[in-house]
Each structure stands twice: as C-alpha cells, then as structure tokens.
Design a protein around this motif. Sequence first.
Motif, PDB file in Angstrom:
ATOM      1  N   ASP A  10       0.832  -1.212   0.000  1.00  0.00           N
ATOM      2  CA  ASP A  10       0.000   0.000   0.000  1.00  0.00           C
ATOM      3  C   ASP A  10       0.867   1.263   0.000  1.00  0.00           C
ATOM      4  OD1 ASP A  10      -2.365  -1.505   0.123  1.00  0.00           O
ATOM      5  OD2 ASP A  10      -2.444  -1.410   2.317  1.00  0.00           O
ATOM      6  N   LEU A  11       1.941   1.243   0.778  1.00  0.00           N
ATOM      7  CA  LEU A  11       2.813   2.409   0.878  1.00  0.00           C
ATOM      8  C   LEU A  11       3.534   2.686  -0.441  1.00  0.00           C
ATOM      9  CD1 LEU A  11       4.130   1.730   4.459  1.00  0.00           C
ATOM     10  CD2 LEU A  11       2.661   3.634   3.757  1.00  0.00           C
ATOM     11  N   TYR A  12       4.020   1.627  -1.105  1.00  0.00           N
ATOM     12  CA  TYR A  12       4.673   1.816  -2.409  1.00  0.00           C
ATOM     13  C   TYR A  12       3.660   2.308  -3.452  1.00  0.00           C
ATOM     14  CZ  TYR A  12       8.641  -0.750  -0.434  1.00  0.00           C
ATOM     15  OH  TYR A  12       9.699  -1.158   0.339  1.00  0.00           O
ATOM     16  N   ILE A  13       2.463   1.761  -3.411  1.00  0.00           N
ATOM     17  CA  ILE A  13       1.409   2.189  -4.342  1.00  0.00           C
ATOM     18  C   ILE A  13       1.075   3.661  -4.100  1.00  0.00           C
ATOM     19  CG2 ILE A  13      -1.041   1.888  -4.911  1.00  0.00           C
ATOM     20  CD1 ILE A  13      -0.571  -1.163  -4.416  1.00  0.00           C
ATOM     21  N   LYS A  14       0.988   4.071  -2.843  1.00  0.00           N
ATOM     22  CA  LYS A  14       0.706   5.474  -2.511  1.00  0.00           C
ATOM     23  C   LYS A  14       1.859   6.363  -2.977  1.00  0.00           C
ATOM     24  CE  LYS A  14      -1.613   8.815  -0.612  1.00  0.00           C
ATOM     25  NZ  LYS A  14      -2.844   9.304  -1.239  1.00  0.00           N
ATOM     26  N   SER A  15       3.083   5.893  -2.804  1.00  0.00           N
ATOM     27  CA  SER A  15       4.258   6.644  -3.250  1.00  0.00           C
ATOM     28  C   SER A  15       4.203   6.878  -4.761  1.00  0.00           C
ATOM     29  CB  SER A  15       5.528   5.888  -2.873  1.00  0.00           C
ATOM     30  OG  SER A  15       6.665   6.553  -3.349  1.00  0.00           O
ATOM     31  N   ASP A  17       1.477   6.878  -6.575  1.00  0.00           N
ATOM     32  CA  ASP A  17       0.352   7.776  -6.832  1.00  0.00           C
ATOM     33  C   ASP A  17       0.771   9.241  -6.638  1.00  0.00           C
ATOM     34  OD1 ASP A  17      -2.514   8.071  -7.436  1.00  0.00           O
ATOM     35  OD2 ASP A  17      -2.651   8.830  -5.376  1.00  0.00           O
ATOM     36  N   ILE A  18       1.562   9.492  -5.601  1.00  0.00           N
ATOM     37  CA  ILE A  18       2.038  10.847  -5.315  1.00  0.00           C
ATOM     38  C   ILE A  18       3.077  11.285  -6.350  1.00  0.00           C
ATOM     39  CG2 ILE A  18       3.348  12.254  -3.666  1.00  0.00           C
ATOM     40  CD1 ILE A  18       2.008  10.498  -1.447  1.00  0.00           C
ATOM     41  N   ASP A  19       4.000  10.370  -6.678  1.00  0.00           N
ATOM     42  CA  ASP A  19       5.080  10.682  -7.625  1.00  0.00           C
ATOM     43  C   ASP A  19       5.223   9.542  -8.622  1.00  0.00           C
ATOM     44  OD1 ASP A  19       7.322  11.386  -9.053  1.00  0.00           O
ATOM     45  OD2 ASP A  19       8.686  11.340  -7.334  1.00  0.00           O
ATOM     46  N   PRO A  20       4.526   9.600  -9.769  1.00  0.00           N
ATOM     47  CA  PRO A  20       4.582   8.532 -10.766  1.00  0.00           C
ATOM     48  C   PRO A  20       5.965   8.352 -11.406  1.00  0.00           C
ATOM     49  CG  PRO A  20       2.769  10.052 -11.220  1.00  0.00           C
ATOM     50  CD  PRO A  20       3.588  10.649 -10.125  1.00  0.00           C
ATOM     51  N   ASN A  21       6.922   9.229 -11.069  1.00  0.00           N
ATOM     52  CA  ASN A  21       8.287   9.097 -11.596  1.00  0.00           C
ATOM     53  C   ASN A  21       9.271   8.629 -10.537  1.00  0.00           C
ATOM     54  OD1 ASN A  21       7.798   9.899 -14.314  1.00  0.00           O
ATOM     55  ND2 ASN A  21       7.466  11.967 -13.535  1.00  0.00           N
ATOM     56  N   ASN A  22       8.773   7.946  -9.507  1.00  0.00           N
ATOM     57  CA  ASN A  22       9.623   7.420  -8.443  1.00  0.00           C
ATOM     58  C   ASN A  22      10.079   6.012  -8.819  1.00  0.00           C
ATOM     59  OD1 ASN A  22      10.723   6.320  -6.101  1.00  0.00           O
ATOM     60  ND2 ASN A  22       9.350   7.462  -4.760  1.00  0.00           N
ATOM     61  N   SER A  23      11.234   5.933  -9.433  1.00  0.00           N
ATOM     62  CA  SER A  23      11.778   4.661  -9.905  1.00  0.00           C
ATOM     63  C   SER A  23      11.895   3.631  -8.782  1.00  0.00           C
ATOM     64  CB  SER A  23      13.158   4.900 -10.541  1.00  0.00           C
ATOM     65  OG  SER A  23      13.771   3.698 -10.896  1.00  0.00           O
ATOM     66  N   ASP A  24      12.379   4.072  -7.614  1.00  0.00           N
ATOM     67  CA  ASP A  24      12.563   3.141  -6.496  1.00  0.00           C
ATOM     68  C   ASP A  24      11.242   2.543  -6.026  1.00  0.00           C
ATOM     69  OD1 ASP A  24      15.334   3.410  -6.439  1.00  0.00           O
ATOM     70  OD2 ASP A  24      15.259   5.062  -4.994  1.00  0.00           O
ATOM     71  N   ALA A  25      10.167   3.323  -6.064  1.00  0.00           N
ATOM     72  CA  ALA A  25       8.868   2.809  -5.618  1.00  0.00           C
ATOM     73  C   ALA A  25       8.387   1.672  -6.526  1.00  0.00           C
ATOM     74  CB  ALA A  25       7.841   3.932  -5.559  1.00  0.00           C
ATOM     75  N   TYR A  26       8.570   1.820  -7.837  1.00  0.00           N
ATOM     76  CA  TYR A  26       8.193   0.742  -8.766  1.00  0.00           C
ATOM     77  C   TYR A  26       9.043  -0.502  -8.506  1.00  0.00           C
ATOM     78  CZ  TYR A  26       5.310   3.879 -11.601  1.00  0.00           C
ATOM     79  OH  TYR A  26       4.328   4.742 -12.047  1.00  0.00           O
ATOM     80  N   SER A  38       0.721  -9.793  -9.682  1.00  0.00           N
ATOM     81  CA  SER A  38       0.506  -8.442 -10.191  1.00  0.00           C
ATOM     82  C   SER A  38      -0.191  -7.626  -9.110  1.00  0.00           C
ATOM     83  CB  SER A  38      -0.309  -8.460 -11.483  1.00  0.00           C
ATOM     84  OG  SER A  38      -1.620  -8.898 -11.233  1.00  0.00           O
ATOM     85  N   VAL A  39      -0.224  -6.323  -9.336  1.00  0.00           N
ATOM     86  CA  VAL A  39      -0.812  -5.414  -8.362  1.00  0.00           C
ATOM     87  C   VAL A  39      -1.537  -4.308  -9.121  1.00  0.00           C
ATOM     88  CG1 VAL A  39       1.265  -3.973  -8.187  1.00  0.00           C
ATOM     89  CG2 VAL A  39      -0.297  -4.125  -6.248  1.00  0.00           C
ATOM     90  N   LYS A  40      -2.599  -3.782  -8.493  1.00  0.00           N
ATOM     91  CA  LYS A  40      -3.351  -2.695  -9.119  1.00  0.00           C
ATOM     92  C   LYS A  40      -2.932  -1.381  -8.466  1.00  0.00           C
ATOM     93  CE  LYS A  40      -7.670  -3.052 -10.542  1.00  0.00           C
ATOM     94  NZ  LYS A  40      -9.139  -3.126 -10.568  1.00  0.00           N
ATOM     95  N   LEU A  41      -2.490  -0.421  -9.301  1.00  0.00           N
ATOM     96  CA  LEU A  41      -2.138   0.903  -8.817  1.00  0.00           C
ATOM     97  C   LEU A  41      -3.410   1.703  -8.549  1.00  0.00           C
ATOM     98  CD1 LEU A  41       0.833   1.797 -11.209  1.00  0.00           C
ATOM     99  CD2 LEU A  41       0.880   0.605  -9.010  1.00  0.00           C
ATOM    100  N   LEU A  42      -3.287   2.824  -7.855  1.00  0.00           N
ATOM    101  CA  LEU A  42      -4.461   3.639  -7.513  1.00  0.00           C
ATOM    102  C   LEU A  42      -5.136   4.230  -8.743  1.00  0.00           C
ATOM    103  CD1 LEU A  42      -3.243   5.396  -4.242  1.00  0.00           C
ATOM    104  CD2 LEU A  42      -4.765   3.425  -4.480  1.00  0.00           C
ATOM    105  N   ASN A  43      -4.378   4.341  -9.861  1.00  0.00           N
ATOM    106  CA  ASN A  43      -4.988   4.836 -11.108  1.00  0.00           C
ATOM    107  C   ASN A  43      -5.728   3.727 -11.859  1.00  0.00           C
ATOM    108  OD1 ASN A  43      -3.039   3.277 -12.363  1.00  0.00           O
ATOM    109  ND2 ASN A  43      -1.903   4.990 -13.228  1.00  0.00           N
ATOM    110  N   GLY A  44      -5.779   2.529 -11.272  1.00  0.00           N
ATOM    111  CA  GLY A  44      -6.489   1.400 -11.873  1.00  0.00           C
ATOM    112  C   GLY A  44      -5.635   0.513 -12.756  1.00  0.00           C
ATOM    113  N   ASP A  58      12.697   2.441 -17.044  1.00  0.00           N
ATOM    114  CA  ASP A  58      12.313   3.510 -17.964  1.00  0.00           C
ATOM    115  C   ASP A  58      12.467   4.888 -17.302  1.00  0.00           C
ATOM    116  OD1 ASP A  58      11.185   4.280 -20.583  1.00  0.00           O
ATOM    117  OD2 ASP A  58       9.491   4.972 -19.384  1.00  0.00           O
ATOM    118  N   ILE A  59      12.074   4.970 -16.044  1.00  0.00           N
ATOM    119  CA  ILE A  59      12.174   6.227 -15.304  1.00  0.00           C
ATOM    120  C   ILE A  59      13.633   6.551 -14.992  1.00  0.00           C
ATOM    121  CG2 ILE A  59      11.638   7.366 -13.104  1.00  0.00           C
ATOM    122  CD1 ILE A  59       8.998   5.683 -13.145  1.00  0.00           C
ATOM    123  N   ASP A  60      14.387   5.540 -14.551  1.00  0.00           N
ATOM    124  CA  ASP A  60      15.792   5.741 -14.183  1.00  0.00           C
ATOM    125  C   ASP A  60      16.644   4.645 -14.815  1.00  0.00           C
ATOM    126  OD1 ASP A  60      18.275   6.174 -13.089  1.00  0.00           O
ATOM    127  OD2 ASP A  60      17.663   5.828 -11.012  1.00  0.00           O
TER     128      ASP A  60
END
Length: 139
Positions: A10-15, A17-26, A38-44, A58-60
């Motif tokens: 949940d915390l990584y998904i929230k991260s 959602d806040i910053d879609p360019n956070n390479s470490d969170a992905y 697999s996992v569903k992001l907050l954007n669906g 791709d981000i980093d």
Amino acid sequence: LNGQQMSQQDLYIKSIDIDPNNSDAYNNLGNTLTIGGSVKLLNGQQMSEQELYIKSIDIDPNNSDAYNNLGNTLTIGGSVKLLNGQQMSRQELFLKSIDLDPNYSNAYNNLGATLTSGGSVMLLNGQQMRMHTTILGQH
C-alpha cells in the motif's frame, strides 16, 4: 493517514500515486510480488512484477537494482523488451546491473548462475569473468 493501516505494498502504491516518476517505488513494489503476481495501482492500472521493473528502468536507466531484479524474473534463455524497445536477455540485464554498480555483489552472483560450469562472460567494461569449478580431492 487518519489511523489507516497500510501494508508495505500500500505504501509503495501510494508513493507511486504521489510521484509517478519514483523509480525506487516501482522497483520496491515489484519486490513485494511473487513470480507471476501483479498489483493494481491507484490509477487502476494492473502491473506485473516484470512491468514494474521495466517501468523503474524507464524512469531511471541507471537503477542497477531494477536491472538485477528484472533479470531474476526471467528463465534461462529468456529475454524481455524494455520500454525503449531494447531487447535484453537475462545475462545482459545482470551485465548492465554490474556496469552501473561494479560493487553490486548480487548481480555478480546472479550472472554466475547463468554460466555453465567452466563458462565465462565478458563484462561491459571488457573484463573477462570465468566461472571457477572446485574439484574435490579423493582421500
């Protein structure tokens, strides 16, 4: 978060959602999944473990962990296409991880596992690496 209980996922998904360019969170979210999960992001958007690592790269493009982790999702002889269109084998992903972080011991270990006994591989810096075999003496 108003007393809301949140899991690691949940915390990584929230991260994200806040910053879609956070390479470490992905990358970290990918680490929470089991193979084939697999996992569903907050954007669906539904994302597999591989897709999360590919997005992280791709981000980093300098995220050595993401290359190593993506390599671990592949079977021997397998390959994956990055978002930039580049096709990479398991071995190439580990080599790229080492090239980005020459002190990343897990990537060397994983690269070694791709070699057959006595096999060798050329690192991207031109250094030849060989898998050494130990022969046990008989008493």
